[in-house]
Motif scaffolding. Structure first.
Motif, PDB file in Angstrom:
ATOM      1  N   PRO A 148       0.782  -9.716  -7.494  1.00 40.23           N
ATOM      2  CA  PRO A 148      -0.446  -9.535  -6.729  1.00 40.23           C
ATOM      3  C   PRO A 148      -1.291  -8.406  -7.329  1.00 40.23           C
ATOM      4  CG  PRO A 148       1.479  -8.906  -5.433  1.00 40.23           C
ATOM      5  CD  PRO A 148       1.969  -9.462  -6.724  1.00 40.23           C
ATOM      6  N   MET A 150      -4.223 -17.281  -4.520  1.00 38.78           N
ATOM      7  CA  MET A 150      -4.018 -15.898  -4.112  1.00 38.78           C
ATOM      8  C   MET A 150      -5.355 -15.155  -4.070  1.00 38.78           C
ATOM      9  SD  MET A 150      -1.999 -12.720  -5.963  1.00 38.78           S
ATOM     10  CE  MET A 150      -0.860 -13.777  -6.757  1.00 38.78           C
ATOM     11  N   ARG A 209      -7.359 -16.222  -0.968  1.00 32.75           N
ATOM     12  CA  ARG A 209      -6.871 -15.552   0.243  1.00 32.75           C
ATOM     13  C   ARG A 209      -7.295 -14.091   0.265  1.00 32.75           C
ATOM     14  NH1 ARG A 209      -2.442 -18.771  -1.116  1.00 32.75           N
ATOM     15  NH2 ARG A 209      -1.350 -17.005  -2.045  1.00 32.75           N
ATOM     16  N   LEU A 210      -7.376 -13.456  -0.905  1.00 34.08           N
ATOM     17  CA  LEU A 210      -7.790 -12.056  -1.000  1.00 34.08           C
ATOM     18  C   LEU A 210      -9.259 -11.893  -0.629  1.00 34.08           C
ATOM     19  CD1 LEU A 210      -7.253  -9.084  -2.006  1.00 34.08           C
ATOM     20  CD2 LEU A 210      -8.102  -9.886  -4.204  1.00 34.08           C
ATOM     21  N   GLN A 259      -7.749 -13.198   4.250  1.00 34.92           N
ATOM     22  CA  GLN A 259      -6.525 -13.730   4.844  1.00 34.92           C
ATOM     23  C   GLN A 259      -5.325 -12.853   4.490  1.00 34.92           C
ATOM     24  OE1 GLN A 259      -6.544 -17.671   3.203  1.00 34.92           O
ATOM     25  NE2 GLN A 259      -7.722 -18.521   4.903  1.00 34.92           N
ATOM     26  N   THR A 260      -5.394 -12.182   3.341  1.00 33.07           N
ATOM     27  CA  THR A 260      -4.361 -11.233   2.942  1.00 33.07           C
ATOM     28  C   THR A 260      -5.043  -9.940   2.502  1.00 33.07           C
ATOM     29  OG1 THR A 260      -4.373 -12.022   0.658  1.00 33.07           O
ATOM     30  CG2 THR A 260      -2.751 -13.005   2.132  1.00 33.07           C
ATOM     31  N   ARG A 261      -4.296  -8.856   2.493  1.00 30.92           N
ATOM     32  CA  ARG A 261      -4.773  -7.549   2.018  1.00 30.92           C
ATOM     33  C   ARG A 261      -6.087  -7.143   2.683  1.00 30.92           C
ATOM     34  NH1 ARG A 261      -3.333  -6.258  -3.435  1.00 30.92           N
ATOM     35  NH2 ARG A 261      -4.195  -4.247  -2.858  1.00 30.92           N
ATOM     36  N   LYS A 262      -6.137  -7.197   4.009  1.00 31.41           N
ATOM     37  CA  LYS A 262      -7.360  -6.831   4.733  1.00 31.41           C
ATOM     38  C   LYS A 262      -7.752  -5.380   4.469  1.00 31.41           C
ATOM     39  CE  LYS A 262      -7.012 -10.092   8.522  1.00 31.41           C
ATOM     40  NZ  LYS A 262      -5.881 -10.915   8.418  1.00 31.41           N
ATOM     41  N   ASP A 263      -6.752  -4.540   4.152  1.00 29.43           N
ATOM     42  CA  ASP A 263      -7.016  -3.122   3.929  1.00 29.43           C
ATOM     43  C   ASP A 263      -7.491  -2.815   2.504  1.00 29.43           C
ATOM     44  OD1 ASP A 263      -4.535  -3.910   2.925  1.00 29.43           O
ATOM     45  OD2 ASP A 263      -3.704  -1.886   3.084  1.00 29.43           O
TER      46      ASP A 263
END
Length: 181
Positions: A110, A146, A149-150, A154-158
Protein backbone atom coordinates in the motif's frame (compact mmCIF):
# COMPACT_ATOMS: atom_id res chain seq x y z
CA UNK A 1 -27.24 -36.63 -38.63
CA UNK A 2 -29.57 -34.81 -36.18
CA UNK A 3 -27.96 -33.30 -33.08
CA UNK A 4 -29.25 -34.04 -29.60
CA UNK A 5 -30.14 -30.84 -27.70
CA UNK A 6 -27.90 -30.28 -24.64
CA UNK A 7 -30.93 -30.25 -22.34
CA UNK A 8 -31.54 -33.92 -23.22
CA UNK A 9 -28.02 -35.04 -22.22
CA UNK A 10 -27.25 -35.41 -18.52
CA UNK A 11 -24.73 -33.09 -16.88
CA UNK A 12 -22.64 -36.13 -15.92
CA UNK A 13 -22.39 -37.28 -19.54
CA UNK A 14 -21.60 -33.78 -20.83
CA UNK A 15 -18.92 -33.34 -18.16
CA UNK A 16 -17.12 -36.65 -18.79
CA UNK A 17 -17.24 -36.13 -22.58
CA UNK A 18 -15.07 -33.03 -22.11
CA UNK A 19 -12.83 -34.17 -19.26
CA UNK A 20 -9.39 -35.00 -20.59
CA UNK A 21 -8.09 -38.55 -20.52
CA UNK A 22 -5.49 -39.38 -17.90
CA UNK A 23 -3.58 -42.47 -16.84
CA UNK A 24 -5.03 -43.56 -13.47
CA UNK A 25 -1.57 -44.83 -12.41
CA UNK A 26 -0.16 -41.30 -12.45
CA UNK A 27 -1.03 -38.11 -10.63
CA UNK A 28 -1.17 -35.98 -13.80
CA UNK A 29 -3.73 -33.23 -14.20
CA UNK A 30 -6.95 -33.99 -16.08
CA UNK A 31 -7.14 -31.00 -18.41
CA UNK A 32 -10.59 -29.73 -19.39
CA UNK A 33 -11.14 -30.17 -23.14
CA UNK A 34 -14.28 -28.06 -23.42
CA UNK A 35 -14.80 -24.34 -23.40
CA UNK A 36 -12.56 -22.31 -21.08
CA UNK A 37 -12.50 -18.78 -19.77
CA UNK A 38 -9.54 -16.49 -20.42
CA UNK A 39 -8.36 -17.31 -16.89
CA UNK A 40 -8.12 -21.00 -17.84
CA UNK A 41 -11.12 -22.29 -15.87
CA UNK A 42 -13.29 -24.78 -17.74
CA UNK A 43 -16.97 -24.12 -18.18
CA UNK A 44 -20.07 -25.95 -19.36
CA UNK A 45 -23.79 -25.32 -19.44
CA UNK A 46 -25.94 -26.74 -16.68
CA UNK A 47 -29.36 -28.30 -17.19
CA UNK A 48 -31.00 -24.89 -16.80
CA UNK A 49 -28.67 -23.24 -19.35
CA UNK A 50 -26.46 -21.42 -16.83
CA UNK A 51 -22.69 -21.60 -17.20
CA UNK A 52 -20.98 -23.71 -14.55
CA UNK A 53 -17.31 -24.04 -13.65
CA UNK A 54 -16.03 -27.48 -14.72
CA UNK A 55 -13.96 -28.01 -11.56
CA UNK A 56 -17.01 -27.33 -9.37
CA UNK A 57 -19.05 -29.81 -11.43
CA UNK A 58 -16.25 -32.38 -11.04
CA UNK A 59 -16.33 -31.97 -7.26
CA UNK A 60 -20.14 -32.10 -7.11
CA UNK A 61 -20.40 -35.26 -9.21
CA UNK A 62 -18.12 -37.20 -6.87
CA UNK A 63 -18.63 -35.63 -3.44
CA UNK A 64 -22.08 -34.03 -3.55
CA UNK A 65 -23.24 -30.44 -3.16
CA UNK A 66 -20.76 -27.70 -2.36
CA UNK A 67 -21.64 -25.99 0.93
CA UNK A 68 -22.78 -22.37 0.66
CA UNK A 69 -19.84 -19.97 0.86
CA UNK A 70 -17.26 -22.68 0.14
CA UNK A 71 -14.91 -22.72 -2.85
CA UNK A 72 -13.18 -25.52 -4.71
CA UNK A 73 -9.41 -25.07 -4.64
CA UNK A 74 -6.87 -26.60 -7.02
CA UNK A 75 -4.13 -28.53 -5.21
CA UNK A 76 -2.16 -28.52 -8.49
CA UNK A 77 -2.56 -24.74 -9.11
CA UNK A 78 -3.85 -25.50 -12.61
CA UNK A 79 -7.24 -23.83 -13.26
CA UNK A 80 -7.91 -26.14 -16.25
CA UNK A 81 -7.58 -29.28 -14.14
CA UNK A 82 -10.78 -31.18 -13.30
CA UNK A 83 -9.20 -34.27 -11.71
CA UNK A 84 -11.16 -34.84 -8.48
CA UNK A 85 -8.07 -35.87 -6.51
CA UNK A 86 -6.53 -32.45 -7.30
CA UNK A 87 -9.52 -30.52 -5.91
CA UNK A 88 -10.01 -29.42 -2.31
CA UNK A 89 -12.96 -27.89 -0.51
CA UNK A 90 -12.09 -24.68 1.33
CA UNK A 91 -12.90 -21.07 2.14
CA UNK A 92 -12.17 -17.90 0.21
CA UNK A 93 -9.36 -17.16 2.67
CA UNK A 94 -7.81 -20.59 2.01
CA UNK A 95 -7.99 -19.96 -1.73
CA UNK A 96 -6.40 -16.50 -1.40
CA UNK A 97 -3.58 -17.98 0.71
CA UNK A 98 -3.05 -20.69 -1.94
CA UNK A 99 -2.78 -18.04 -4.66
CA UNK A 100 -0.21 -16.03 -2.73
CA UNK A 101 1.82 -19.12 -1.77
CA UNK A 102 1.97 -20.33 -5.38
CA UNK A 103 2.76 -16.89 -6.82
CA UNK A 104 -0.46 -16.74 -8.89
CA UNK A 105 -1.27 -13.27 -7.57
CA UNK A 106 0.63 -10.04 -7.20
CA UNK A 107 0.81 -8.36 -3.84
CA UNK A 108 1.32 -4.61 -4.08
CA UNK A 109 2.48 -2.69 -1.02
CA UNK A 110 0.00 0.00 0.00
CA UNK A 111 1.16 3.58 -0.63
CA UNK A 112 2.85 5.59 2.13
CA UNK A 113 1.35 8.96 3.19
CA UNK A 114 3.38 10.92 0.62
CA UNK A 115 2.34 8.59 -2.21
CA UNK A 116 -1.28 8.66 -1.04
CA UNK A 117 -1.29 12.47 -1.07
CA UNK A 118 0.26 12.56 -4.55
CA UNK A 119 -2.25 10.03 -5.89
CA UNK A 120 -5.23 11.90 -4.43
CA UNK A 121 -4.07 15.26 -5.81
CA UNK A 122 -3.31 13.86 -9.28
CA UNK A 123 -6.69 12.13 -9.59
CA UNK A 124 -8.52 15.18 -8.18
CA UNK A 125 -6.84 17.36 -10.83
CA UNK A 126 -8.67 15.32 -13.47
CA UNK A 127 -5.54 14.82 -15.58
CA UNK A 128 -4.60 11.40 -14.20
CA UNK A 129 -6.71 8.25 -14.00
CA UNK A 130 -6.50 5.79 -11.11
CA UNK A 131 -4.93 3.26 -13.47
CA UNK A 132 -2.20 5.72 -14.50
CA UNK A 133 -1.44 6.51 -10.86
CA UNK A 134 -1.23 2.81 -10.05
CA UNK A 135 1.23 2.23 -12.89
CA UNK A 136 3.42 5.29 -12.46
CA UNK A 137 3.48 5.80 -8.69
CA UNK A 138 3.05 2.24 -7.35
CA UNK A 139 4.67 0.56 -10.36
CA UNK A 140 1.88 -1.94 -11.05
CA UNK A 141 -1.41 -1.54 -12.90
CA UNK A 142 -2.85 -4.33 -10.73
CA UNK A 143 -2.99 -1.78 -7.88
CA UNK A 144 -5.74 0.20 -9.65
CA UNK A 145 -8.54 -1.08 -7.34
CA UNK A 146 -6.43 -0.09 -4.32
CA UNK A 147 -5.91 3.39 -5.77
CA UNK A 148 -9.64 3.75 -6.47
CA UNK A 149 -10.48 2.86 -2.85
CA UNK A 150 -7.83 5.37 -1.70
CA UNK A 151 -9.08 8.34 -3.74
CA UNK A 152 -12.76 7.69 -2.93
CA UNK A 153 -12.05 7.51 0.80
CA UNK A 154 -13.11 3.89 1.23
CA UNK A 155 -9.69 3.21 2.76
CA UNK A 156 -7.07 5.42 4.46
CA UNK A 157 -9.53 8.21 5.33
CA UNK A 158 -6.80 9.79 7.47
CA UNK A 159 -4.28 9.99 4.59
CA UNK A 160 -3.55 13.50 3.25
CA UNK A 161 -5.05 14.78 0.02
CA UNK A 162 -8.55 15.46 -1.32
CA UNK A 163 -11.08 12.65 -1.44
CA UNK A 164 -12.94 12.51 -4.75
CA UNK A 165 -16.34 11.02 -5.29
CA UNK A 166 -16.51 7.75 -7.18
CA UNK A 167 -16.79 8.23 -10.90
CA UNK A 168 -15.05 11.60 -10.92
CA UNK A 169 -11.84 10.27 -12.41
CA UNK A 170 -10.93 11.19 -15.97
CA UNK A 171 -9.69 8.74 -18.55
CA UNK A 172 -6.27 9.73 -19.80
CA UNK A 173 -6.13 11.26 -23.23
CA UNK A 174 -4.24 9.00 -25.55
CA UNK A 175 -3.47 11.91 -27.87
CA UNK A 176 -2.36 15.31 -26.60
CA UNK A 177 -4.72 18.21 -27.13
CA UNK A 178 -3.58 21.14 -29.23
CA UNK A 179 -3.42 23.40 -26.16
CA UNK A 180 -1.08 20.92 -24.42
CA UNK A 181 1.56 21.11 -27.18
Amino acid sequence: MPRTPPSEVSLTTRFWMRAGAVDPRTDDCMIWQGSTLASGYGQLHGPDGRLLYAHRVSWSLLFGDIPKGAVIRHRCNNPSCVRPSHLLLGSHADNAADKIASGRTRVVEPPCDHEAAAIRHLVASGRWSTGDCARFILGDGAAQPMVTRLVTGQTRKDAPGPITRKGQGKHPNRRPHLEDR
